[in-house]
Motif scaffolding. Sequence first.
Motif: not given
Length: 185
Positions: A1-12, A24-38, A40-42
């Motif tokens: 939901x937030x992603x849709x609203x941000x997308x609309x704001x950005x493009x419109x 409450x989410x990181x862009x990449x696994x490197x944005x979080x300490x420890x080894x975690x996979x990429x 779909x939310x990221x």
Amino acid sequence: MLCNELSGLHYLWDMPWCICGYFNTTRFPSGREGNSPLSSAMENFSRLIFDLDLPLVGGEYTWSNRRGGSRLDRFLVSSSWESHYPRVSQKRMPTVCSDHFPILLDCGGIIEAKCYFKFENMWLQVEGFVDKVRSWWHSCYFEGTPSFVLASKLRALKADLKMWNKDVFGNVEQQKKSLGKSFKP
């Protein structure tokens, strides 16, 4: 939901804008300490904010529980915001009692202004001053959003007041300096 609203704001919305928050989410696994996979939310979040995210100065993470850390808090700015403030950056500040580090949006300061504008109470003593301000305010016309119109009218009023002040009172700062020199022992 937030992603849709941000997308609309950005493009419109074709105006400069800035959003700050805890996403409450990181862009990449490197944005979080420890080894975690990429995840779909990221991947979705990273794709959405690719052009909007600013580098973080002063540390890697904005949240830490002393066992690990993540970059969850951030400023997102439009490209038109960045063109207004080309030296914009976000800085991680020291934390005192929270597990989140406060972040500061540094727009690089105001370059053009040499000193800030001050309203002088002595102006109110001049007969007809309020009517003069009212006529200046109503004589200028700008089109755009209400905030743009207000800012433009205030900028025009400031210029009128500065010119009027110089015509009526002369160079007040110079007069203050010369009076200060004459009272020195």
